[in-house]
Scaffold this active site. Sequence first.
Site, PDB file in Angstrom:
ATOM      1  N   ASP A   1      36.859 -59.586 -70.896  1.00 49.00           N
ATOM      2  CA  ASP A   1      36.167 -58.552 -70.120  1.00 49.00           C
ATOM      3  C   ASP A   1      36.956 -57.249 -70.130  1.00 49.00           C
ATOM      4  O   ASP A   1      38.067 -57.189 -70.653  1.00 49.00           O
ATOM      5  CB  ASP A   1      35.921 -59.031 -68.675  1.00 49.00           C
ATOM      6  CG  ASP A   1      37.211 -59.307 -67.927  1.00 49.00           C
ATOM      7  OD1 ASP A   1      38.145 -59.838 -68.564  1.00 49.00           O
ATOM      8  OD2 ASP A   1      37.289 -58.997 -66.734  1.00 49.00           O
TER       9      ASP A   1
ATOM     10  N   GLU B   1      37.707 -68.143 -74.103  1.00 43.43           N
ATOM     11  CA  GLU B   1      38.058 -66.756 -73.829  1.00 43.43           C
ATOM     12  C   GLU B   1      39.492 -66.507 -74.261  1.00 43.43           C
ATOM     13  O   GLU B   1      40.235 -67.453 -74.593  1.00 43.43           O
ATOM     14  CB  GLU B   1      37.858 -66.436 -72.346  1.00 43.43           C
ATOM     15  CG  GLU B   1      38.000 -64.956 -72.050  1.00 43.43           C
ATOM     16  CD  GLU B   1      37.290 -64.506 -70.790  1.00 43.43           C
ATOM     17  OE1 GLU B   1      36.853 -65.351 -69.992  1.00 43.43           O
ATOM     18  OE2 GLU B   1      37.164 -63.278 -70.607  1.00 43.43           O
TER      19      GLU B   1
HETATM   20  O1  G3I Z   1      45.179 -75.986 -62.275  1.00 39.55           O
HETATM   21  C1  G3I Z   1      44.103 -76.882 -61.958  1.00 39.55           C
HETATM   22  C2  G3I Z   1      44.419 -78.253 -62.509  1.00 39.55           C
HETATM   23  O2  G3I Z   1      45.560 -78.802 -61.837  1.00 39.55           O
HETATM   24  C3  G3I Z   1      43.218 -79.172 -62.291  1.00 39.55           C
HETATM   25  O3  G3I Z   1      43.470 -80.428 -62.901  1.00 39.55           O
HETATM   26  C4  G3I Z   1      42.007 -78.515 -62.964  1.00 39.55           C
HETATM   27  C5  G3I Z   1      40.787 -79.342 -62.847  1.00 39.55           C
HETATM   28  O4  G3I Z   1      40.378 -79.356 -61.505  1.00 39.55           O
HETATM   29  O5  G3I Z   1      41.758 -77.229 -62.388  1.00 39.55           O
HETATM   30  C6  G3I Z   1      42.840 -76.345 -62.608  1.00 39.55           C
HETATM   31  O6  G3I Z   1      42.538 -75.111 -61.996  1.00 39.55           O
HETATM   32  C7  G3I Z   1      41.708 -74.275 -62.797  1.00 39.55           C
HETATM   33  C8  G3I Z   1      42.475 -72.958 -63.011  1.00 39.55           C
HETATM   34  O7  G3I Z   1      41.646 -72.008 -63.690  1.00 39.55           O
HETATM   35  C9  G3I Z   1      43.711 -73.160 -63.886  1.00 39.55           C
HETATM   36  O8  G3I Z   1      44.406 -71.884 -63.926  1.00 39.55           O
HETATM   37  C10 G3I Z   1      40.427 -74.023 -62.035  1.00 39.55           C
HETATM   38  O9  G3I Z   1      39.656 -75.230 -62.073  1.00 39.55           O
HETATM   39  C11 G3I Z   1      39.636 -72.910 -62.695  1.00 39.55           C
HETATM   40  O10 G3I Z   1      38.526 -72.557 -61.908  1.00 39.55           O
HETATM   41  C12 G3I Z   1      40.497 -71.658 -62.895  1.00 39.55           C
HETATM   42  O11 G3I Z   1      39.732 -70.753 -63.658  1.00 39.55           O
HETATM   43  C13 G3I Z   1      40.171 -69.379 -63.641  1.00 39.55           C
HETATM   44  C14 G3I Z   1      38.914 -68.587 -63.993  1.00 39.55           C
HETATM   45  O12 G3I Z   1      39.214 -67.200 -64.130  1.00 39.55           O
HETATM   46  C15 G3I Z   1      37.826 -68.746 -62.958  1.00 39.55           C
HETATM   47  O13 G3I Z   1      38.301 -68.301 -61.739  1.00 39.55           O
HETATM   48  C16 G3I Z   1      41.257 -69.168 -64.718  1.00 39.55           C
HETATM   49  O14 G3I Z   1      42.494 -69.704 -64.302  1.00 39.55           O
HETATM   50  C17 G3I Z   1      41.453 -67.684 -64.968  1.00 39.55           C
HETATM   51  O15 G3I Z   1      42.279 -67.519 -66.122  1.00 39.55           O
HETATM   52  C18 G3I Z   1      40.113 -66.981 -65.239  1.00 39.55           C
HETATM   53  O16 G3I Z   1      40.401 -65.621 -65.285  1.00 39.55           O
HETATM   54  C19 G3I Z   1      39.367 -64.810 -65.857  1.00 39.55           C
HETATM   55  C20 G3I Z   1      39.250 -63.589 -64.930  1.00 39.55           C
HETATM   56  O17 G3I Z   1      38.729 -64.020 -63.676  1.00 39.55           O
HETATM   57  C21 G3I Z   1      38.355 -62.536 -65.551  1.00 39.55           C
HETATM   58  N1  G3I Z   1      38.860 -62.172 -66.868  1.00 39.55           N
HETATM   59  C22 G3I Z   1      38.872 -63.325 -67.778  1.00 39.55           C
HETATM   60  C23 G3I Z   1      39.819 -64.366 -67.255  1.00 39.55           C
HETATM   61  C24 G3I Z   1      39.960 -65.528 -68.213  1.00 39.55           C
HETATM   62  O18 G3I Z   1      38.807 -66.315 -68.258  1.00 39.55           O
HETATM   63  O1  9MR Z   2      32.791 -62.360 -69.602  1.00 42.55           O
HETATM   64  C1  9MR Z   2      33.161 -62.920 -68.332  1.00 42.55           C
HETATM   65  C2  9MR Z   2      34.540 -63.582 -68.467  1.00 42.55           C
HETATM   66  O2  9MR Z   2      35.525 -62.584 -68.689  1.00 42.55           O
HETATM   67  C3  9MR Z   2      34.857 -64.351 -67.189  1.00 42.55           C
HETATM   68  O3  9MR Z   2      36.056 -65.102 -67.382  1.00 42.55           O
HETATM   69  C4  9MR Z   2      33.714 -65.308 -66.849  1.00 42.55           C
HETATM   70  C5  9MR Z   2      33.966 -66.067 -65.563  1.00 42.55           C
HETATM   71  O4  9MR Z   2      34.153 -65.176 -64.537  1.00 42.55           O
HETATM   72  O5  9MR Z   2      32.494 -64.586 -66.697  1.00 42.55           O
HETATM   73  C6  9MR Z   2      32.102 -63.943 -67.921  1.00 42.55           C
HETATM   74  O6  9MR Z   2      30.922 -63.213 -67.679  1.00 42.55           O
HETATM   75  C7  9MR Z   2      29.746 -64.025 -67.633  1.00 42.55           C
HETATM   76  C8  9MR Z   2      29.272 -64.141 -66.190  1.00 42.55           C
HETATM   77  O7  9MR Z   2      30.262 -64.838 -65.449  1.00 42.55           O
HETATM   78  C9  9MR Z   2      27.943 -64.867 -66.149  1.00 42.55           C
HETATM   79  N1  9MR Z   2      26.960 -64.198 -66.983  1.00 42.55           N
HETATM   80  C10 9MR Z   2      27.387 -64.067 -68.382  1.00 42.55           C
HETATM   81  C11 9MR Z   2      28.688 -63.312 -68.462  1.00 42.55           C
HETATM   82  C12 9MR Z   2      29.163 -63.176 -69.904  1.00 42.55           C
HETATM   83  O8  9MR Z   2      29.424 -64.456 -70.432  1.00 42.55           O
END
Ligand code: G3I
Ligand code: 9MR
Length: 584
Positions: free
Chosen positions: A186, A565
């Site tokens: 993003d 991603e």
């Molecule tokens: O760490 C636990 C693990 O112990 C457990 O076994 C597992 C299953 O339950 O979950 C793990 O936690 C996960 C965590 O990522 C690990 O860092 C969560 O389920 C999961 O929801 C979480 O997802 C995060 C995601 O955003 C949704 O919030 C990611 O860390 C994080 O890197 C990602 O960040 C996004 C930004 O919001 C937007 N930009 C892109 C970026 C990467 O996708």
């Molecule tokens: O592109 C977005 C990515 O950077 C985030 O990690 C992800 C979860 O927050 O969301 C992606 O955006 C999606 C949105 O959450 C749902 N509609 C489609 C978007 C593009 O895949």
Amino acid sequence: MKRIAMILTSACILLMGCKHSAPNQVRVNQVGFAPDQEKTATIDVCCAKAEPCEVTILDAEGKAVWSGKASETMLNPVSGKPRQIVDFSELTQAGEYTLKACSKEPIADARFVIAEHPYRELTRKALRAFYYQRASMDIVEPYAEGYERKAGHPDDKVLVHASAATAERPEGTVISSPGGWYDAGDYNKYIVNSGYTMGVWLMAYEMNPEYFGALNLNIPESAQPVPDMLAEAMYNIRWMLTMQDLDGGVYHKLTEANFEGFIRPDECQKTRYVVMKTTAAALDFAATMALAARVYAPFDQDFCAQAKEAAIRAYTWAQEHPEVYYDQPKMNEEYKPEITTGAYDDFDVHDEFYWAAIELAILTGEKAYKAAATEHAKVIAEANGQYTPSVWGNVAELGYLDWLMHSEDEAKNKINMEALFEYLQPFLDEAESISVHRSPYGNRESDFFWGCNSEGCCWRGVECLYAYRLTGDDKYRKAAEQCLNYILGQNATGYCYVTGFGTKPTSHPHHRLSFSHPKGTHPGFLAGGPNPMRQDAETDGVQYPKDVPADESYLDYQPSYASNEVTINWNVTLFALTAGLDAL
Ligand code: G3I
Ligand code: 9MR
């Protein structure tokens, strides 16, 4: 799934006896081995009864240069699938090779290389990925290396969101907050994730300053005296400084209200906001700036003075506002427009207080910061009492490792070091015994989640490099190499999870810059990796194969943000691992 695989395997034994098997895939590090590195490959076999494969390795001219037998068949501890390991470490001659296993013909994807410094180009490209992530500037030749584009998001007219309004900067105030890196696939910029990324980045520099000092990244700052790796980081650090409010607090993120479409940065027109100030943002900012004030001391004293003051002001704000958490749903109930982009939410900030206090203690030598760190360490130990690897939402380990590297207190260090070694040992034991990847990673269901290639695998390799630095014990260097083997192809999917590398690379990442560029996928980016939670399936209907095991729950498919991603906090652990090995 495991049960089904076992049933099928048993059926195979009954029906076929399965004396010999022609594997359908060999999984091997697709980028390269150093001559003296342990070299293994994992071979698919048809069933648990399969006898050890006869393996032959051919050089580039097709001449057999090595032959041997694979191991007894093992069952992958995650999927139950039968596999064998072949160890060809005695092959040390530099060159390009292909591996044949239980079959007449070489298997196409079993190509590998032996070379001096096999991870040099990978390190360079993993670092250059950040140059491509730069907001607010044109990416131009000769630095773009084929991926030039116009600037997007000048971020010189950013609105203060209602959640961040103050008397001095009421809602709608226009501020300038240019530069920095896009977070991931993003186009938004997040302080919490930036802070974690800068922590790993600057600590990686301090582990190998000569190595990074000599590494040319071909970026616009390459002609300057400061090492390219530090010049690249400075592009993000200077953006971070613009996110500090007049009272010392730090905005949680700079974002559009909703995720942008998959369009070029220069096409983006959405209004961008700075959103509420939080305790976690202030503390990650404070730790970053204190660390930067130390690392950049030989290069820019004016910046260091500015960074030190900013760190102290942010830490003080956090002390005065210790429980301001980023709760996006709650914020959206109170303030408009609603914000639906990434949260990086964190409802326990003892680890951020600990890391910030440690960095300020190292920078200033003031006992008050060390005393504060000790207090927060006690709370952390009481709360979870076990060693926790650092991720964007749990940064205590960054403080612990940095203290180990900079503390003079040998006795205290001795106790601390044991905590790291005790944490790592079970993973090293597994790599030696049941692992069909010969890796301290990828052997447990719990190894697989959003971003696990970084937060589980690369970072475990970096932790092993810290242990190697502290002990000189070769078992940690070998474990770090095995973690990288996993990322580069010796894994359940057979992918090399770094774009532009290997015979089967990640090629369709969830990455707006790649998707919108005429040349497509940019090189050097680490994909998040297998994620059985499949959050993108729930919200975006991404189709995963039915009943796929946790270690194969990965799609090289652009819409799959939960498995494919790319992000700055993942790429920093990739180059920290590859550079740490390349520098040995
Ligand atoms: O760490 C636990 C693990 O112990 C457990 O076994 C597992 C299953 O339950 O979950 C793990 O936690 C996960 C965590 O990522 C690990 O860092 C969560 O389920 C999961 O929801 C979480 O997802 C995060 C995601 O955003 C949704 O919030 C990611 O860390 C994080 O890197 C990602 O960040 C996004 C930004 O919001 C937007 N930009 C892109 C970026 C990467 O996708
Ligand atoms: O592109 C977005 C990515 O950077 C985030 O990690 C992800 C979860 O927050 O969301 C992606 O955006 C999606 C949105 O959450 C749902 N509609 C489609 C978007 C593009 O895949």
